[in-house]
Design an enzyme around this catalytic site. Structure first.
Site, short mmCIF file in Angstrom:
data_model
loop_
_atom_site.label_atom_id
_atom_site.label_comp_id
_atom_site.label_asym_id
_atom_site.label_seq_id
_atom_site.Cartn_x
_atom_site.Cartn_y
_atom_site.Cartn_z
N LYS A 53 0.81 -1.21 0.00
CA LYS A 53 0.00 0.00 0.00
C LYS A 53 0.85 1.26 0.00
O LYS A 53 0.37 2.33 -0.41
CB LYS A 53 -0.97 -0.01 1.19
CG LYS A 53 -1.88 -1.24 1.26
CD LYS A 53 -2.51 -1.60 -0.06
CE LYS A 53 -3.43 -2.81 -0.06
NZ LYS A 53 -2.90 -4.07 0.42
N TYR A 267 -12.14 -14.82 3.07
CA TYR A 267 -11.14 -13.78 3.32
C TYR A 267 -10.66 -13.82 4.77
O TYR A 267 -11.48 -13.81 5.70
CB TYR A 267 -11.74 -12.40 3.03
CG TYR A 267 -10.80 -11.29 3.38
CD1 TYR A 267 -9.88 -10.81 2.46
CD2 TYR A 267 -10.77 -10.75 4.67
CE1 TYR A 267 -8.97 -9.82 2.79
CE2 TYR A 267 -9.87 -9.76 5.01
CZ TYR A 267 -8.97 -9.30 4.08
OH TYR A 267 -8.06 -8.34 4.42
N TYR A 293 -2.80 -12.62 2.89
CA TYR A 293 -2.50 -12.36 1.46
C TYR A 293 -1.31 -13.17 0.96
O TYR A 293 -1.46 -14.12 0.20
CB TYR A 293 -2.24 -10.86 1.24
CG TYR A 293 -3.40 -9.97 1.51
CD1 TYR A 293 -4.35 -9.71 0.52
CD2 TYR A 293 -3.55 -9.35 2.75
CE1 TYR A 293 -5.42 -8.86 0.77
CE2 TYR A 293 -4.63 -8.50 3.01
CZ TYR A 293 -5.55 -8.27 2.01
OH TYR A 293 -6.61 -7.44 2.25
C1 LIG Z 1 -3.68 -5.33 0.20
C2 LIG Z 1 -2.72 -6.46 0.15
C3 LIG Z 1 -2.63 -7.30 -0.99
C4 LIG Z 1 -3.55 -7.18 -2.16
O1 LIG Z 1 -3.32 -6.05 -2.94
P1 LIG Z 1 -4.56 -5.43 -3.72
O2 LIG Z 1 -3.98 -4.26 -4.40
O3 LIG Z 1 -5.57 -5.08 -2.67
O4 LIG Z 1 -5.08 -6.45 -4.65
C5 LIG Z 1 -1.68 -8.28 -1.00
N1 LIG Z 1 -0.87 -8.48 0.05
C6 LIG Z 1 -0.93 -7.72 1.16
C7 LIG Z 1 -0.02 -8.03 2.28
C8 LIG Z 1 -1.85 -6.68 1.25
O5 LIG Z 1 -1.92 -5.94 2.36
#
Ligand SMILES: *Cc1c(COP(=O)(O)O)cnc(C)c1O
Length: 341
Positions: A53, A267, A293
């Protein structure tokens, strides 16, 4: 394409390293060898323990400042890495920060609700409030924005995951960075693999890689939506990104590929594959993945390697999107052994 015409505030330690994973490559090779595995360390972007992010926030916070905002509002799941990085960026740049956390998993233990990312949101001085699972979070943010405006604040609303055409520019920039880095070390990248959620990372990467005519395919491993929905979300955003870049229409549906077979029950809900992948990277490479993730993304990549999806000798780059702080929200998931002696 001229990325420099978009306002940007530097927040990340960039470029992030591109490193070989020799142990993991050897460990996963079959009798006929296997792919050469590399890792792009976007877990090392620096801002409040880093993550993907940060790149998006370089463009989003610049846009907020350009619009005269003094406050940012965003939303995510309880253990949102996006919320934590937004809180840190807001702190550094002098914005007030409001975070709405959606209870997407139903977990109510103290580690999940108070530790990990939630602890850091609060340390960065953000105002945190909770909403039940399934709430219309975009509407909740608009309601809060109206309340803050009535009090004289100038709020800027950042969508979940920072995933819009402005935020995704951060991953167009990452595509430029990756291709330049690979050229410098003479690495022919055959595949990029990463975890995909709110779609901004994949949309920006695909937009950038297609704009460069790189020929590098991206595989998103889904963490929430089924494949058709995920691919449609990524494609729709990628179309907006290339239009924003002045290159409308260059991304085709075949450029957007997701595999959503590794989500498990939903999720943020641990899977056996995620736990095994987190342990594997910790033990083989000394690298920390996250439970929501990158752990599921790596679980997908490991399984696909076992199924021969990548050819021996191909160079596969796993984009590590960060999130290891989330491990502290899931201490039970890993069933770790008792201490010796
Ligand atoms: C937000 C996030 C993702 C996914 O990215 P997107 O742009 O939301 O698809 C992947 N890995 C981590 C650790 C994240 O925080």
């Amino acid at each position: 394409m001229n990325l420099a015409r978009f306002p940007r505030i530097r927040l990340g330690h960039l470029p992030t390293p591109l490193e070989p994973m020799e142990n993991l490559s050897r460990h996963l090779a079959g009798p006929n060898g296997g792919p050469n595995l590399w890792i792009k360390r976007d877990d090392c972007t620096g801002l409040s323990t880093g993550g993907n992010k940060t790149r998006k926030l370089e463009y989003l916070m610049a846009d907020a400042r350009a619009q005269g905002a003094d406050t940012v509002i965003t939303q995510g799941a309880t253990q949102s890495n996006h919320a934590r990085q937004t809180a840190a960026a807001a702190a550094k740049l002098g914005f007030e920060c409001h975070i709405l956390l959606e209870d997407r998993t139903g977990y109510d233990d103290a580690a999940y609700t108070q530790s990990g990312n939630v602890l850091l949101d609060k340390l960065h001085g953000a105002t945190v409030s909770r909403r039940p699972g399934g709430a219309d979070m975009a509407a909740e943010m608009e309601t809060l924005a109206a309340e803050l405006r009535a009090k004289g604040r100038k709020p800027y609303v950042i969508p979940g995951g920072g995933s819009n055409a402005v935020g995704a520019l951060g991953y167009v920039n990452a595509a430029l960075e990756l291709v330049a880095q690979a050229a410098e070390i003479g690495l022919r990248i055959d595949h990029v693999v990463h975890a995909t959620g709110s779609a901004g990372t994949q949309a920006g990467l695909v937009a950038g890689l297609v704009a460069l005519n790189s020929g590098i395919p991206v595989l998103g491993i889904g963490v929430r939506a089924p494949r058709e929905k995920q691919e449609a979300n990524v494609f729709a955003l990628a179309e907006k990104v290339v239009a924003h870049l002045g290159l409308p229409g260059i991304v085709k549906p075949e450029h957007v590929v997701a595999n959503c077979d590794y989500v498990g029950q939903g999720y943020g809900i641990p899977t056996e594959g995620m736990v095994a992948a987190v342990k594997l990277l910790a033990e083989q490479e000394g690298i920390l993945l996250d439970p929501v993730y990158s752990g599921k993304g790596m679980a997908g990549m490991v399984d696909l390697i076992g199924k021969g999806h990548f050819k021996p000798g191909e160079n596969v780059v796993f984009l590590h999107t960060g999130g290891a702080v989330g491990l502290f929200g899931y201490p039970e998931a890993f069933a770790l052994p008792a201490e010796a002696g």
